[in-house]
Design a protein around this motif. Structure first.
Motif, short mmCIF file in Angstrom:
data_model
loop_
_atom_site.label_atom_id
_atom_site.label_comp_id
_atom_site.label_asym_id
_atom_site.label_seq_id
_atom_site.Cartn_x
_atom_site.Cartn_y
_atom_site.Cartn_z
N GLY A 86 0.85 -1.31 0.06
CA GLY A 86 -0.03 0.04 -0.18
C GLY A 86 0.70 1.26 0.04
N GLY A 87 1.42 1.55 -1.13
CA GLY A 87 2.17 2.72 -0.87
C GLY A 87 3.57 2.81 -0.58
N TYR A 88 4.29 1.82 -0.06
CA TYR A 88 5.69 1.71 0.41
C TYR A 88 6.57 1.10 -0.44
CZ TYR A 88 3.03 1.99 4.82
OH TYR A 88 2.25 2.31 5.91
N ARG A 89 6.35 1.47 -1.97
CA ARG A 89 6.69 0.93 -2.96
C ARG A 89 8.33 0.83 -2.90
NH1 ARG A 89 8.32 2.46 -8.36
NH2 ARG A 89 8.08 0.85 -10.05
N ALA A 90 9.11 1.92 -2.66
CA ALA A 90 10.57 1.86 -2.69
C ALA A 90 11.11 1.04 -1.65
CB ALA A 90 10.95 3.26 -2.45
N LEU A 91 10.43 1.02 -0.43
CA LEU A 91 10.91 0.05 0.61
C LEU A 91 10.72 -1.68 0.24
CD1 LEU A 91 11.98 -0.45 3.34
CD2 LEU A 91 9.62 -0.06 4.23
N GLU A 92 9.44 -1.90 -0.63
CA GLU A 92 9.18 -3.00 -0.95
C GLU A 92 10.31 -3.41 -2.13
OE1 GLU A 92 7.91 -4.52 -3.96
OE2 GLU A 92 7.66 -6.47 -3.21
N GLN A 93 10.80 -2.80 -2.91
CA GLN A 93 11.76 -3.00 -4.14
C GLN A 93 13.01 -3.24 -3.46
OE1 GLN A 93 10.93 0.85 -6.12
NE2 GLN A 93 10.31 -0.48 -8.00
N ALA A 94 13.48 -2.36 -2.13
CA ALA A 94 14.57 -2.51 -1.61
C ALA A 94 14.73 -3.87 -0.79
CB ALA A 94 14.92 -1.31 -0.89
N VAL A 95 13.66 -4.11 -0.34
CA VAL A 95 13.72 -5.45 0.90
C VAL A 95 13.69 -6.64 -0.33
CG1 VAL A 95 12.44 -6.77 2.14
CG2 VAL A 95 12.70 -4.40 2.54
N ALA A 96 12.91 -6.63 -1.35
CA ALA A 96 12.77 -7.79 -2.40
C ALA A 96 14.23 -7.89 -2.97
CB ALA A 96 11.85 -7.47 -3.34
#
Lengths: 275, 175
Positions: A86-96
């Motif tokens: 839900g909108g934490y895209r940059a964090l999701e990309q970094a963690v992935a």
């Protein structure tokens, strides 16, 4: 490997007590950085306090009040729970893209931040998202922005006995866009030789950029003044002014600088296409 | 000071005590004589030490044996229905037996093994992938094994082997 004692308290209170009672005691969550350091004898703690027995530290919440990631939550669980959708895209990309899937079965978000490597992938996204740590210690409870917690290469502003219990990320305003890019030597498991996170908040008219792996402490560049008309070349110029890349085994400083400009331009282009 | 540990390994219970600083990798190799897991780097970058802890692939060089207390472990020795635990100095000379899994056989059939050093970790990483995602695409397979380095094969044969198993299992209606 150095020798040490090991304890696994079943409560958060127990964890904090032991960390303050025993000088040099270190918390153990995923161990993916700590064990490497123990093996290299860079650290010789008398005691490891395992965080994984305290239920409070396993809590993961994502809702209208924002995101809360307990210190013992493994990265794969964070991804599998889909709370970053839900909108934490940059964090999701970094963690992935952090390390490898196998490492992410042990590594934690709090560990990535508190280990405070300049290459920590989660730090640029957390900086642009105003992520905070909650700290518990003998003096009580406090919160601190991630970019203020980390003061240098593997340097965190934590007093003896203080523990980061969770990371808190405020819920992004509706319409917020963010993105993260990571430049590696290989497509697989590698540290970032340079990275960048960009966030655009239309409600507060904010444009924030953070570059990773190019400064000893976290880097945050405010581009709010160009919110209405983003200028990629100016943004890249400002990024260049803030970074101090080094030559090391992963990259030359020159290549890092080059890649930072490329990533800033690409993120702004991606943002323009998305919003 | 030794710490008490109770865990299951390849379906069998093990109970004993371990020094805190003993890594899970060394515990498996030295205390259980399960030498399938290898030390390739010791710092969680090569994946030769990969084992499954509560169903998840982990680098056993980055775990302390004491952290595995209460957990269910699987190593490569347990995959083919082999005698997975020899205990401490028991079952000397016991041989592993049993039929290879479809994934193990596919590695052989596709020449996905040369020196074999990465293989135990690679097979377990792939097996864990298929258990959580029965129909992985190429990128998903590569992501799942990105933590397992192979110096010999160039990965193409490994990818083929995993895809072949996924296709066959799905064709048979298995998960």
């Amino acid at each position: 490997m150095t020798t040490f004692r090991y304890e696994k308290p079943s409560t958060l209170t127990g964890v904090v007590s032991r960390l303050s009672e025993v000088e040099g005691a270190r918390p153990l969550a995923g161990g993916t950085d700590l064990l490497v350091q123990l093996r290299a004898r860079a650290l010789r703690p008398p005691l490891l306090v395992d965080l994984k027995g305290a239920p409070e530290l396993q809590r993961l919440e994502g809702g209208p009040d924002g995101l809360s990631v307990g210190a013992a939550v493994i990265l794969n669980r964070l991804l599998e729970a889909r709370v970053l959708d839900g909108g934490y895209r940059a964090l999701e990309q970094a963690v992935a893209d952090l390390a490898s899937y196998t490492v992410r079965n042990r590594a934690t978000l709090v560990g990535n931040v508190t280990n405070a490597s300049p290459c920590a992938d989660s730090v640029p996204p957390l900086c642009v998202m105003e992520g905070r740590v909650e700290v518990l210690g003998p003096g009580g409870r406090r919160e601190q922005l991630v970019q203020e917690l980390i003061s240098g290469n593997r340097e965190v502003q934590l007093a003896r006995g203080e523990l980061v219990t969770r990371i808190i990320v405020p819920r992004p305003t509706a319409g917020t866009w963010s993105g993260f890019l990571k430049r590696k030597r290989v497509r697989g498991h590698d540290l970032a030789l340079a990275s960048a996170a960009l966030l655009r908040d239309p409600e507060r008219k904010r444009l924030r950029l953070s570059v990773g792996s190019c400064t000893p402490a976290p880097n945050l560049i405010v581009l709010d003044d160009m919110f209405a008309k983003p200028d990629a070349e100016e943004a890249a110029r400002r990024a260049q002014a803030t970074i101090h890349p080094i030559d090391d085994v992963r990259s030359s400083a020159e290549y890092r600088r080059e890649m930072v400009s490329v990533m800033v331009r690409r993120l702004l282009a991606e943002m323009a296409a998305a919003v | 000071m030794e710490m008490p540990v109770k865990l299951t390994i390849n379906g069998r219970t093990w109970e004993g005590s371990v020094p805190p600083e003993l890594t899970l990798l060394r515990f498996l190799r030295e205390r259980l004589a399960l030498t399938g897991a290898k030390e390739g780097c010791g710092i969680g970058e090569c994946g030769a030490c990969t084992v499954l802890v509560d169903g998840r692939p982990v680098n056993s060089c980055l775990m302390l044996a004491v952290e595995a207390n209460g957990s269910s472990l699987r190593t490569i020795e347990g995959e083919a229905g082999a005698e997975g635990v020899q205990g401490v100095r028991e079952a000397e000379g016991a041989r592993s037996g049993g039929e290879l899994t479809d994934l193990q056989q596919a590695f052989i059939d596709n020449h996905a093994i040369q020196c074999g050093f990465c293989t135990p970790g690679m097979v377990l990483a792939a097996q864990a992938l298929l258990e959580r995602n029965p129909s992985p695409g190429d990128q998903e397979i590569l992501e799942a094994i990105a933590g397992n380095l192979c110096r010999c094969t160039g990965y193409a044969a490994i990818l083929r082997a995993v895809k072949q198993v996924a296709e066959k299992r799905n064709a048979r209606g298995e998960r």
